[in-house]
Scaffold this motif. Structure first.
Motif, PDB file in Angstrom:
ATOM      1  N   MET A  64      12.004  -4.527  -1.395  1.00  0.00           N
ATOM      2  CA  MET A  64      10.634  -4.029  -1.328  1.00  0.00           C
ATOM      3  C   MET A  64       9.733  -5.073  -0.666  1.00  0.00           C
ATOM      4  N   ILE A  66       5.644  -6.033  -0.284  1.00  0.00           N
ATOM      5  CA  ILE A  66       4.375  -5.740  -0.956  1.00  0.00           C
ATOM      6  C   ILE A  66       3.244  -6.450  -0.220  1.00  0.00           C
ATOM      7  N   HIS A  67       2.149  -5.707   0.013  1.00  0.00           N
ATOM      8  CA  HIS A  67       0.992  -6.365   0.635  1.00  0.00           C
ATOM      9  C   HIS A  67       0.453  -7.450  -0.281  1.00  0.00           C
ATOM     10  N   ALA A 106      10.824   4.354   1.494  1.00  0.00           N
ATOM     11  CA  ALA A 106       9.720   4.874   0.685  1.00  0.00           C
ATOM     12  C   ALA A 106       8.493   4.011   0.968  1.00  0.00           C
ATOM     13  N   ILE A 107       7.378   4.665   1.291  1.00  0.00           N
ATOM     14  CA  ILE A 107       6.142   3.948   1.605  1.00  0.00           C
ATOM     15  C   ILE A 107       5.033   4.464   0.698  1.00  0.00           C
ATOM     16  N   ALA A 108       4.318   3.530   0.074  1.00  0.00           N
ATOM     17  CA  ALA A 108       3.132   3.877  -0.709  1.00  0.00           C
ATOM     18  C   ALA A 108       1.943   3.165  -0.083  1.00  0.00           C
ATOM     19  N   ALA A 109       0.881   3.917   0.180  1.00  0.00           N
ATOM     20  CA  ALA A 109      -0.279   3.354   0.874  1.00  0.00           C
ATOM     21  C   ALA A 109      -1.556   3.919   0.277  1.00  0.00           C
ATOM     22  N   SER A 146      -0.887   4.562  -3.229  1.00  0.00           N
ATOM     23  CA  SER A 146      -0.952   3.385  -4.102  1.00  0.00           C
ATOM     24  C   SER A 146      -2.085   2.509  -3.632  1.00  0.00           C
ATOM     25  N   PRO A 147      -2.778   1.834  -4.544  1.00  0.00           N
ATOM     26  CA  PRO A 147      -3.776   0.862  -4.087  1.00  0.00           C
ATOM     27  C   PRO A 147      -3.144  -0.285  -3.295  1.00  0.00           C
ATOM     28  N   THR A 148      -1.834  -0.514  -3.452  1.00  0.00           N
ATOM     29  CA  THR A 148      -1.160  -1.656  -2.822  1.00  0.00           C
ATOM     30  C   THR A 148      -0.136  -1.145  -1.810  1.00  0.00           C
ATOM     31  N   THR A 150       3.008  -0.716   0.011  1.00  0.00           N
ATOM     32  CA  THR A 150       4.345  -1.080  -0.445  1.00  0.00           C
ATOM     33  C   THR A 150       5.375  -0.347   0.409  1.00  0.00           C
ATOM     34  N   ILE A 151       6.372  -1.088   0.875  1.00  0.00           N
ATOM     35  CA  ILE A 151       7.440  -0.494   1.687  1.00  0.00           C
ATOM     36  C   ILE A 151       8.771  -0.824   1.021  1.00  0.00           C
ATOM     37  N   ALA A 152       9.484   0.192   0.570  1.00  0.00           N
ATOM     38  CA  ALA A 152      10.788  -0.014  -0.081  1.00  0.00           C
ATOM     39  C   ALA A 152      11.867   0.585   0.811  1.00  0.00           C
TER      40      ALA A 152
END
Lengths: 330, 330
Positions: A64, A66-67, A106-109, A146-148, A150-152
């Motif tokens: 993962m 993480i910013h 998986a990307i959360a932004a 996500s507030p952060t 994240t790229i998994a």
């Protein structure tokens, strides 16, 4: 799923946010940019993908980014993020002696991120796969908010019938060799912390751009992916990805193999204690022909731990995310 | 890697944070709690794992859970989080008609999180796999630091020689059936929003605990994993995991298959528009014997879209993470 022909005035496509566009339309814009995988039997769009495993086994690794602790958007372009997410996972597959075949991502932004951020990440994944591991592609993924940022990434590989090369297989007398750069990623990161922050210590995009040529090893590393299977074919007894610096990673190989590794000549401090080179550290039997991608940097000897030119290395170095990241600093 | 026998006074083991303990020691405390996978050829501890794929293919799916949009620590126990992360991914594997074999799990957590948080997540992964998909286990993972607790699971499955069951295979005349609950997860979430927040609307752990019996479908869902391969063997022509409500997910099957789905009798609003049931929606040929795990809820007919008792459904419903999550609300 396609964009309307006429976008609302004042809202050109390049400024769309994830929240404006919605998940389905974001996926429709990203999928065509992603690289296809030769091993893909069924790709994105169903509940799961299906991937070929011709030798009846597959290699799998996950990592993962993480910013904050792992990257800063002021320094890394979206393309860099996709590239590095691919590169670091491909290196783990290669370190087993396997050929990378496929990724899921998986990307959360944050919802107010521009769609262009995800498009840039997709382009970086595509170009990283194409350059470092041709034939490897993205077979599936997930988008979240996500507030952060994240790229998994989870990466897969094909052992092509070979035994996986573990970190525990080195034997006393083996030659220790490395493929890829040593310490360049850490040197580049130091340069960014010194020269790409403003007077208040805040990462600055314009300053980072001016240092681009000398920081690429950190922002878009080029690990020697093809050297992994080459080392396995050449008879490597042990191998691992150099993600935490030579001191910690050679120590891991030494400990797992029940011997000591003597690094000679003396490596630089950045090679010893800097992380994220994603080069490959391998052990070869004394008689083996060392592949051209590798250079000899030491020997496996009786004992334990890591030595530099015969002297035990006291400082263990390396990177522990829970202990060493100060969110206030980055 | 083991804890010292005598912990410092005032710092009992249960209060250790990730930052206190460090990555290696956290991993040493978590690995023994994780379930072993029957298909595991090489497990955690090297650059990558090696998993058996006896039929020369593997099914793969990935999904991320984010604190805020996907769960709240005031409502979910750490055990719930591990359980749900396993359950939602296992359901995607099952929806292909595959038997879940292995997971890899990447977790990012704030450095001041108690180690007990990760131990609880590991226990939930273990119990979720053991209850829902015996033989499936965790073969690898990654730990990172992040301001936002994030759990990314990638799950694998074995098709056992069968053709994967896609969402696109339904045919006019097929019987539409479901295994598992409908709408219970959404009803439980509404109950939590109504009854497990304090006067300021902030999620409250004590109130959530008092509602536990009626909210388990949301917090620790029990999707009918074994019903996936059973449906495939019974001749299912199409199948998918109900993650976004029947309106959206039956619509996906209808659209991919080029037909309409008429739901009859009329489902509840929560079944139609609520998400996260992770039940299995399948289409069976008219002559097929419907497995006991499934109950008939409709028919595939010529046309497009979703109908309820013959009437086209206008409202599409469902859950879009970029559009519908208001961070201020939870």
């Amino acid at each position: 799923m396609t964009k309307p022909q006429s976008a609302p005035a004042g809202s050109p496509e390049g400024d769309d946010t994830l929240g404006d566009v919605g998940e389905s339309a974001v996926l429709a814009r990203i999928f065509p940019r992603l690289p296809a995988a030769s091993a893909q039997l069924l790709g994105p769009g169903d509940d799961a993908a299906v991937v070929a495993a011709p030798d009846g086994r597959y290699v799998v690794t996950t990592d993962m980014m993480i910013h904050g602790p792992d990257f800063r958007l002021a320094w890394s372009t979206p393309h860099d993020l996709g590239w590095k997410a691919a590169a670091s996972n491909l290196a783990d597959v290669a370190a087993m002696g396997a050929v990378p075949t496929a990724l899921v991502v998986a990307i959360a932004a944050p919802a107010d991120s521009p769609v262009a951020l995800l498009e840039g990440i997709a382009d970086g994944l595509r170009d990283g796969c194409a350059d470092l591991a041709p034939g490897c592609g993205v077979v599936g993924g997930d988008l979240s908010v996500s507030p952060t940022l994240t790229i998994a990434v989870t990466a897969f590989g094909d052992l092509e019938g070979r035994t996986p090369v573990l970190r525990s297989g080195a034997r006393v007398g083996d030659v220790i060799a490395v493929a890829g750069v040593l310490g360049e990623s850490a040197a580049a990161l130091r340069l960014l912390f010194e020269g790409a922050v403003d007077a208040d210590g805040i990462p600055d995009a314009r300053l980072a751009e001016s240092l681009r040529a000398s920081t690429a090893a950190q922002l878009a590393p080029q690990p020697p992916i093809a050297a992994g299977p080459i080392a396995a074919i050449a008879g490597a007894t042990a191998m691992l990805d150099l993600s935490d610096g030579l001191a910690l990673d050679a120590g891991r190989m030494a400990s797992a193999s029940g011997l000591a590794i003597d690094l000679d000549p003396l490596p630089t401090a950045e090679a010893l204690f800097g992380g994220e080179d994603h080069s490959l550290l391998a052990a070869f039997p004394p008689g083996a022909e060392i592949p051209a991608e590798f250079r000899v940097i030491g020997r496996a000897i009786a004992g334990s731990g890591v030595l530099v030119a015969g002297v035990p290395l006291e400082k263990s170095g390396g990177w522990d995310p829970y202990r060493e990241w100060d969110s206030a600093a980055g």
